[in-house]
Each structure stands twice: as structure tokens, then as C-alpha cells.
Design an enzyme around this catalytic site. Structure first.
Site, PDB file in Angstrom:
ATOM      1  CE  LYS A 152      79.745  51.620  37.085  1.00  0.00           C
ATOM      2  NZ  LYS A 152      79.664  52.284  38.413  1.00  0.00           N
TER       3      LYS A 152
HETATM    4  C1  LIG Z   1      80.264  53.498  38.734  1.00  0.00           C
HETATM    5  C2  LIG Z   1      79.767  54.184  39.949  1.00  0.00           C
HETATM    6  C3  LIG Z   1      79.996  55.556  40.173  1.00  0.00           C
HETATM    7  C4  LIG Z   1      80.825  56.405  39.247  1.00  0.00           C
HETATM    8  O1  LIG Z   1      80.195  56.644  37.998  1.00  0.00           O
HETATM    9  P1  LIG Z   1      81.043  57.255  36.775  1.00  0.00           P
HETATM   10  O2  LIG Z   1      80.124  57.212  35.606  1.00  0.00           O
HETATM   11  O3  LIG Z   1      82.213  56.325  36.601  1.00  0.00           O
HETATM   12  O4  LIG Z   1      81.455  58.617  37.139  1.00  0.00           O
HETATM   13  C5  LIG Z   1      79.442  56.137  41.299  1.00  0.00           C
HETATM   14  N1  LIG Z   1      78.737  55.415  42.194  1.00  0.00           N
HETATM   15  C6  LIG Z   1      78.494  54.101  42.012  1.00  0.00           C
HETATM   16  C7  LIG Z   1      77.734  53.354  43.046  1.00  0.00           C
HETATM   17  C8  LIG Z   1      78.996  53.432  40.887  1.00  0.00           C
HETATM   18  O5  LIG Z   1      78.749  52.113  40.725  1.00  0.00           O
END
Ligand SMILES: *Cc1c(COP(=O)(O)O)cnc(C)c1O
Length: 461
Positions: free
Chosen positions: A112
Site C-alpha cells: 500500500k
Molecule cells: C491490502 C492488502 C491486500 C489486498 O489488496 P487489494 O488491493 O485490496 O486486493 C493483500 N495483501 C496485503 C498484505 C494487503 O495489505
């Protein structure tokens, strides 16, 4: 470039407006009216670019109407300066033609950071131009909150309030949020669960009168700018294993469908992607819709991969828009039908989804086995989300001559429970977080009550 709503009733907006708006006012999500598309020669010419220069090439058409090139280049450089690897998104080989794309080299150790480090800077730029301020309000079950706080903490134009469920996030995750002590950062632990937090955020967006004139902004994955920033690493990783002269495949641990949707867009833009594999945990609505055309909501399972514990994937609407010939009225209709209990797509739309994605679901037991097996064979420690991605890749891989890249969405240190269950030793915190457990924390603990939370926000802004 203009952006249009998936439900067809909100006005088309520019990049800057979409950035600050988040959700469209007809309840839909913004998508670009058209996508840039690149020839094989052009993509090949990017092979030697740094991550930052490639990011500029890939994202520029999406922002050029609102952001000057020089300013955008500076934002990109600043956004990725805090990553702890020269390549920003390095690759590690774990098997024959099998790669892990490490997306956890940013300040909060999850993918993120790629989007939120840039989002904070983009918002700052646009707000400074407009001489406006924005109040960011978000709810987190773990990773989004810390990445959003890190992305916004140095802003003069943003105040950020993040709600997390009291005593229901891991200690590393909590400390990554609550040890950020800045004048514009406010952490609130709500005595409820994640859905309670999320519900308060939704209600606050729907009726903003409690803010006495200030405006709310969203940093959750419905914000278009987050998707945009995630397109870049599909290009960088594919180029590093020989694209566009050969095809590549990706497997993506998926929750809200934001990350893998960026991969789908990379393919539309000309990247030769063979397979896009949706990897889910027990919360498998996406796997069920792809495999069986079943979108029924089931109760939430708490798993060892909590960042994928979701019941409904908000970004899936962006794909459904394409699957229905980009007809906003059809999506408006479909959403109304879903609310009345319908749970399937028409044949044409389902065929579109199946033609673009493969899927696989992995339970907790298998997740631990994969972590243990890969560690035994290669000494490489996977986090539980990435382990799910790798298992799904292995199950769905059709052509072993095509490199398969699994996105590593988090560092294993964030999820010690899964690592310990797999009987592996917990890794240590990276250098910049070594003293995380000694740092001073600051957060408010509030009752599970909307009025209390809103009064707190009003008092602080
Ligand atoms: C947010 C997240 C996901 C999922 O990602 P999306 O874009 O919501 O599909 C997967 N793994 C981790 C570690 C995350 O923080």
C-alpha cells in the site's frame, strides 16, 4: 484525460477533482474515459529506466491535465526515496521461472506504500493550488491505516484521522500507526470491530455537516490515484523478465480487487500478460464469482491473512463496468439487483470475467504449509498473503514457459502469528523500524458511537 463514473450519472471530472472526491456522487467509482496504449517497441524502450522514470512514463497520461511534468517528477522521486531497495520493487526467484515481486520495501512494509506515498503528495499539490484543506477520514483493519498516515504526515493541507478496532489489530500494525506523532495525525481506537469503524466512515461521508464546513477526502482503495500508482510495478517486473518480447503471468493476493485491477489495466495498455490469477483466502467471493458465477455474500471468516478478510470487493465494480460494455446504466441496474439479493452476472459479463482472470482459494492450513515448504527449500520467508498468492500461482499456471510473478504484498514480520504457526522463526524488523517497540504511542480510545467519534474529529481540526 477525463474520468467517468461506473454508474453513468455523475459528471465527468479531471484528475485533480477525482483525486479529492474519491467516490463519485452517484455512488459509482471513477475510471479513465480512455486508456493510453503502448506498442511493443515503445514498452521495450523502457527496459533500462529506473523505477522512478518508468513510473513517470506509465502515469503521466493520467495526470497531465492537472499536474506539471516537473512537479510530478519530484513527487515520484520523493514518494519512492523512502524505500529500502535501489530497485524499489525488486524481484526474487523462488523456483523455475517463478518469481516473487517484493512490494514491501516501503516505510510500512506493505504494498500500500506504493500508492499512498504518492497519493499524499498529489493531494498536497492539488490542495496547495486550490488553497484548500482536506480532512482525511479512514478505517483500517491493519495495513491501510499506517500506509495512509505515513503518506500524509508531512502535509500542510491534510489532517488525517484513522479509526482502528480497539485491540483487534496486531501490535506491529498498531504501533506503526500510533507512534507517528505529528500535529495533523490522529489515531482513534474504537471499541468495536472493523465493520463498525467502516460504518462510521461511511456515515460521515454521507452527512458531513458535523465538520462545520471542512471537507472529507478518502484514501481507501476506491480512490483512482491508488490504482494508477499500482500499474507501474506490473510494467517494471514484466520488463525485468523479458517482456514485451515474451509474455508474463501474475498471481495477486486479493482483497478489495484494487491491486489486481491495476494488472488488468496494464494488460489493456499493451503489456503482454498471459494470466492474471486472483488468489483468495477463505473469504472467497471473488473466487466463487470467477469459477461459478456466484456472488452471494457469506459471513466473514477471520484468517491468518487478515488484509484479505473482506466480504465484498469494492473495486470489482470497475471490472464489471468493462464487462457490461462500459454501460453505466447497466451497472446502476446491476447494483440495485445485488441489493435485492440477486447473486449472479449475465452470461456475457461472466464470460468476460472468466476470459481475463483465473482464481484459486487457499485456507489457513495450506497457507502455513506453503510458508514452511518454501522456507525449507529456499530459506525465503513468505508472509501469509504472499503464500496464498504463490500457491494459487502454482495451481493455476497453464504454460510453464511463461514466467509467473507472485506479488509479495507484505513483509512477514507484520504477521508473526502465521509465521510461527508454520514453525518458522519470526524475522526481525528492518532497520528503520528496529526501535518500534520502544517508541512512544499516542491514540484516543473511544466508545463505539458515531457522535463521540465525530465530536472528537470536530474538536481536533
Ligand atoms: C491490502 C492488502 C491486500 C489486498 O489488496 P487489494 O488491493 O485490496 O486486493 C493483500 N495483501 C496485503 C498484505 C494487503 O495489505
Amino acid at each position: 484525460m477525463k474520468y467517468i463514473s461506473t454508474r453513468g450519472k455523475a459528471p465527468a471530472l479531471s484528475f485533480g477533482d477525482v483525486l479529492l472526491a474519491g467516490l463519485a456522487n452517484d455512488g459509482g467509482l471513477y475510471v479513465p474515459e480512455t486508456l493510453p496504449s503502448y506498442s511493443k517497441e515503445e514498452i521495450a524502450s523502457w527496459a533500462n529506466l529506473s523505477y522512478q522514470d518508468l513510473a513517470f512514463k506509465v502515469m503521466w497520461p493520467f495526470v497531465e491535465s492537472d499536474i506539471p511534468a516537473d512537479a510530478f517528477k519530484i513527487m515520484i522521486n520523493d514518494a519512492y526515496a523512502g524505500f529500502n531497495h535501489e530497485a524499489v520493487a525488486p524481484m526474487v526467484q523462488v523456483g523455475n521461472n517463478e518469481w516473487i515481486l517484493e512490494l514491501f520495501r516501503g516505510p510500512t512494509l506493505a504494498f500500500k506504500d506504493f500508492a499512498l506515498q504518492l497519493l499524499g503528495r498529489l493531494m498536497d499539490y492539488v490542495l496547495a493550488e486550490r488553497k484548500e484543506k482536506l480532512v482525511i477520514l479512514g478505517a483500517t483493519s491493519g495495513d491501510t491505516g499506517s500506509a495512509a498516515i505515513e503518506g500524509c504526515r508531512h502535509s500542510e493541507y491534510l489532517d488525517i484521522f484513522i479509526l482502528h478496532p480497539f485491540e483487534r489489530v496486531s501490535e506491529v500494525q498498531r504501533r506503526q500507526m500510533t507512534t507517528v506523532i505529528d500535529d495533523n495525525v490522529f489515531n482513534i481506537a474504537v471499541k468495536g470491530n472493523f465493520d463498525d469503524c467502516q460504518g462510521m466512515v461511511k456515515s460521515s461521508f454521507a452527512d458531513q455537516s458535523f465538520l462545520k464546513g471542512a471537507k472529507l477526502g478518502a484514501v481507501n482503495s476506491i480512490n483512482w490515484a491508488r490504482i494508477m500508482a499500482q500499474i507501474v510495478y506490473y510494467f517494471s517486473s514484466a520488463l525485468s523478465v523479458g517482456a514485451p518480447h515474451r509474455k508474463v503471468s501474475f498471481s495477486v493476493p486479493t482483497g478489495n480487487f484494487g491491486d489486481i485491477f491495476a494488472g488488468y489495466l496494464a494488460k489493456q495498455m499493451g503489456l503482454p500478460i498471459d494470466q492474471l490469477v486472483v488468489a483468495t483466502n477463505q473469504n472467497d467471493i471473488l473466487h466463487r464469482v470467477i469459477a461459478e458465477n456466484d456472488m452471494s455474500r457469506q459471513s466473514l471468516n477471520v484468517t491468518l491473512s487478515p488484509s484479505m478478510d473482506i466480504m465484498v470487493s469494492s473495486n470489482f465494480e470497475r471490472l464489471l463496468f468493462d464487462a457490461h460494455g462500459r454501460d453505466g446504466a447497466a451497472i446502476d441496474d446491476l447494483m440495485a439487483r445485488f441489493n435485492q439479493g440477486d447473486v449472479s452476472l449475465n452470461d456475457e459479463a461472466w464470460s468476460f470475467v472468466k476470459a481475463n482472470f483465473d482464481s484459486y482459494k487457499v485456507d489457513d492450513k495450506k497457507t502455513c504449509e506453503v510458508i514452511a515448504d518454501v522456507f525449507a527449500q529456499t530459506q525465503y520467508l513468505l508472509d501469509p498473503h504472499t503464500a496464498i498468492g504463490l500457491e494459487a500461482a502454482r495451481q493455476c499456471w497453464k504454460d510453464l514457459a511463461v514466467p509467473m510473478i507472485t506479488l509479495a504484498t507484505a513483509h512477514p514480520v507484520k504477521f508473526p502469528e502465521a509465521v510461527e504457526k508454520a514453525a518458522c522463526e519470526s524475522p526481525s524488523l528492518p532497520e528503520h523500524l528496529k526501535d518500534l517497540f520502544e517508541r512512544k504511542e499516542s491514540y484516543a480510545v473511544l466508545e463505539n458511537n458515531l457522535a463521540d467519534v465525530q465530536a472528537f474529529v470536530t474538536e481536533k481540526i
